[in-house]
Design an enzyme around this catalytic site. Structure first.
Site, PDB file in Angstrom:
ATOM      1  N   ASP A 186       0.902  -1.225  -0.020  1.00 20.53           N
ATOM      2  CA  ASP A 186      -0.057   0.163  -0.077  1.00 20.53           C
ATOM      3  C   ASP A 186       0.901   1.320   0.052  1.00 20.53           C
ATOM      4  OD1 ASP A 186       0.877   0.188   2.572  1.00 20.53           O
ATOM      5  OD2 ASP A 186      -0.979   0.343   3.569  1.00 20.53           O
ATOM      6  N   CYS A 200       3.115  -3.402   3.945  1.00 17.97           N
ATOM      7  CA  CYS A 200       1.945  -2.205   4.175  1.00 17.97           C
ATOM      8  C   CYS A 200       2.715  -1.461   5.620  1.00 17.97           C
ATOM      9  CB  CYS A 200       0.712  -2.432   4.751  1.00 17.97           C
ATOM     10  SG  CYS A 200       0.314  -3.847   6.119  1.00 17.97           S
ATOM     11  N   THR A 251       2.401  -2.222   9.057  1.00 19.25           N
ATOM     12  CA  THR A 251       2.761  -3.044   9.936  1.00 19.25           C
ATOM     13  C   THR A 251       2.947  -4.388   9.550  1.00 19.25           C
ATOM     14  OG1 THR A 251       0.262  -3.471  10.175  1.00 19.25           O
ATOM     15  CG2 THR A 251       1.481  -1.730  11.683  1.00 19.25           C
ATOM     16  N   HIS A 298       8.660 -23.881   9.491  1.00 14.36           N
ATOM     17  CA  HIS A 298       7.793 -24.749  10.112  1.00 14.36           C
ATOM     18  C   HIS A 298       6.200 -24.760   9.450  1.00 14.36           C
ATOM     19  CE1 HIS A 298       9.595 -25.660  14.325  1.00 14.36           C
ATOM     20  NE2 HIS A 298      10.367 -26.014  13.352  1.00 14.36           N
ATOM     21  N   HIS A 354       5.415 -31.069  10.369  1.00 16.28           N
ATOM     22  CA  HIS A 354       5.027 -29.953   9.717  1.00 16.28           C
ATOM     23  C   HIS A 354       3.839 -29.811   8.797  1.00 16.28           C
ATOM     24  CE1 HIS A 354       7.325 -28.112  12.916  1.00 16.28           C
ATOM     25  NE2 HIS A 354       8.441 -28.673  12.553  1.00 16.28           N
TER      26      HIS A 354
HETATM   27  C1  RB5 Z   1      -1.949   2.625   6.705  1.00 18.73           C
HETATM   28  O1  RB5 Z   1      -2.101   3.655   7.307  1.00 18.73           O
HETATM   29  C2  RB5 Z   1      -1.976   1.336   7.435  1.00 18.73           C
HETATM   30  O2  RB5 Z   1      -3.065   1.175   8.331  1.00 18.73           O
HETATM   31  C3  RB5 Z   1      -1.318   0.091   6.627  1.00 18.73           C
HETATM   32  O3  RB5 Z   1      -0.442   0.197   6.064  1.00 18.73           O
HETATM   33  C4  RB5 Z   1      -1.376  -0.964   7.361  1.00 18.73           C
HETATM   34  O4  RB5 Z   1      -0.420  -1.022   8.485  1.00 18.73           O
HETATM   35  C5  RB5 Z   1      -2.455  -1.813   7.727  1.00 18.73           C
HETATM   36  O5  RB5 Z   1      -2.227  -2.930   8.570  1.00 18.73           O
END
Ligand code: RB5
Length: 146
Positions: free
Chosen positions: A8, A65, A67, A98, A133
């Protein structure tokens, strides 16, 4: 290896850097977007990457993204996908050894670009151990088949 790559807006810069590194390492990279830092929905790109792997258009997928979490939730909705968020070498390696993860999800707001490159390299090179596994991931596939 053929790799589907997506991000993203939060992961865009990291995706661009990783794309170059993967191509330099000899991988065939399919960039499924996004194409800029303009705000988009991570879900669209996580699903795109996962579908490319699920349909056999790519051997593995990497989705970035902020996180890694949103990408992972989306990707795991696609049949046959075992997506894992990795924050460090241990989680990247174990997701392969695994869990036979076929999509790697990374957080560009947590990991520097060189770390993303290193974790991706490790994840792509690490084999699945199989054995017990195999049975465990088989249970998940059976559940998915209904
Ligand atoms: C975008 O602000 C953020 O929410 C996205 O990049 C991501 O971390 C979502 O899980």
């Amino acid at each position: 290896m053929k790799i589907a790559l997506g991000s993203d807006h939060a992961g865009f810069q990291a995706k661009e850097a990783l794309k170059l590194a993967l191509a330099t390492a000899g991988h065939v990279v399919e960039d499924l977007g996004t194409k800029s830092t303009e705000s988009v929905d991570y879900s669209d790109f996580g699903l795109r990457v996962a579908r490319a792997v699920s349909e056999g258009a790519a051997d593995r997928g990497i989705a970035i993204c902020g996180t890694g979490i949103g990408m992972c939730i989306a990707a795991n909705k696609v049949r046959g996908i075992r997506a894992a968020v990795a924050h460090d070498a241990f989680t990247a390696e174990m997701s392969r050894r695994h869990n036979d993860a076929n999509v790697l999800c990374l957080g560009a707001r947590l990991l520097a670009e060189d770390r993303i490159r290193e974790l991706s390299r490790l994840w792509l090179e690490t084999p699945f151990e199989g054995g017990r596994h195999e049975r465990r991931i088989g249970r998940i596939s059976d559940y998915e088949k209904g």
